[in-house]
Enzyme design. Sequence first.
Site, PDB file in Angstrom:
ATOM      1  N   ILE A  55     -11.433 -17.421  55.291  1.00 33.24           N
ATOM      2  CA  ILE A  55     -10.852 -18.034  54.143  1.00 33.24           C
ATOM      3  C   ILE A  55     -11.847 -18.543  53.273  1.00 33.24           C
ATOM      4  O   ILE A  55     -12.613 -19.169  53.329  1.00 33.24           O
ATOM      5  CB  ILE A  55     -10.036 -19.191  54.671  1.00 33.24           C
ATOM      6  N   PRO A  56     -11.950 -17.551  52.172  1.00 30.40           N
ATOM      7  CA  PRO A  56     -12.986 -17.665  51.060  1.00 30.40           C
ATOM      8  C   PRO A  56     -12.589 -19.134  50.288  1.00 30.40           C
ATOM      9  O   PRO A  56     -12.127 -18.933  49.305  1.00 30.40           O
ATOM     10  CB  PRO A  56     -12.970 -16.658  50.330  1.00 30.40           C
ATOM     11  N   CYS A  57     -12.856 -20.536  51.003  1.00 31.97           N
ATOM     12  CA  CYS A  57     -12.484 -21.684  50.272  1.00 31.97           C
ATOM     13  C   CYS A  57     -13.323 -21.655  49.038  1.00 31.97           C
ATOM     14  O   CYS A  57     -13.053 -22.258  47.920  1.00 31.97           O
ATOM     15  CB  CYS A  57     -13.053 -22.747  51.100  1.00 31.97           C
ATOM     16  N   HIS A  58     -14.559 -20.786  49.001  1.00 31.47           N
ATOM     17  CA  HIS A  58     -15.367 -20.970  47.733  1.00 31.47           C
ATOM     18  C   HIS A  58     -14.447 -20.299  46.377  1.00 31.47           C
ATOM     19  O   HIS A  58     -14.990 -20.278  45.265  1.00 31.47           O
ATOM     20  CB  HIS A  58     -16.606 -20.350  47.764  1.00 31.47           C
TER      21      HIS A  58
END
Length: 103
Positions: A55-58
Site C-alpha cells: 500500500i503506497p501510502c506515499h
Amino acid sequence: MKSDSNNSFDRVYEIVKKIPKGKVMTYKQVSILANVKTPRVVGFALHVNKDPQNIPCHRVVFSNGSLTPGYAFGGINVQMKKLKDEGVKFKDNGVVDLSSSLQ
DNA sequence: GTCCTGACGAGTA
DNA sequence: GTACTCGCCAGGA
C-alpha cells in the site's frame, strides 16, 4: 464468504494499491472511489495499513497537494523523495503538482 | 458497552 | 487571504 473489498478499509487498500507509478491520489478521491463517507476513514485505514509494502501510502496526499505529515515510513522528505523518484512533479512550495500527477 | 482519538475536507467568520 | 470550527466513520482502550 465475504470478499476482500467488502469493508471500507479493504476498499481503500484496493484503491491505493491501484494507484499507478508516477501518479498520486488525494484522500478525497480515494474516499469517493472507496465509497467512504469521509476522507478521515481513508487516513485511518492507511494509518492501520496491514500491508504497507503493498500500500503506497506515499502516493496519497492532501486535496491541496501537501504530503502526509504523519508519514509512517520515515517522513515527508522520504515520501517526497519516493514520489520524485517515481516521476511525480513537485511545486516550488514542496507540494505535489496535482495538475500533472493527480490520477 | 461507552468514550476518545485520529494520516481530512469544506464552509464560514 | 487566513484561521477556526464542524461533521463524518472506524478502531482501540
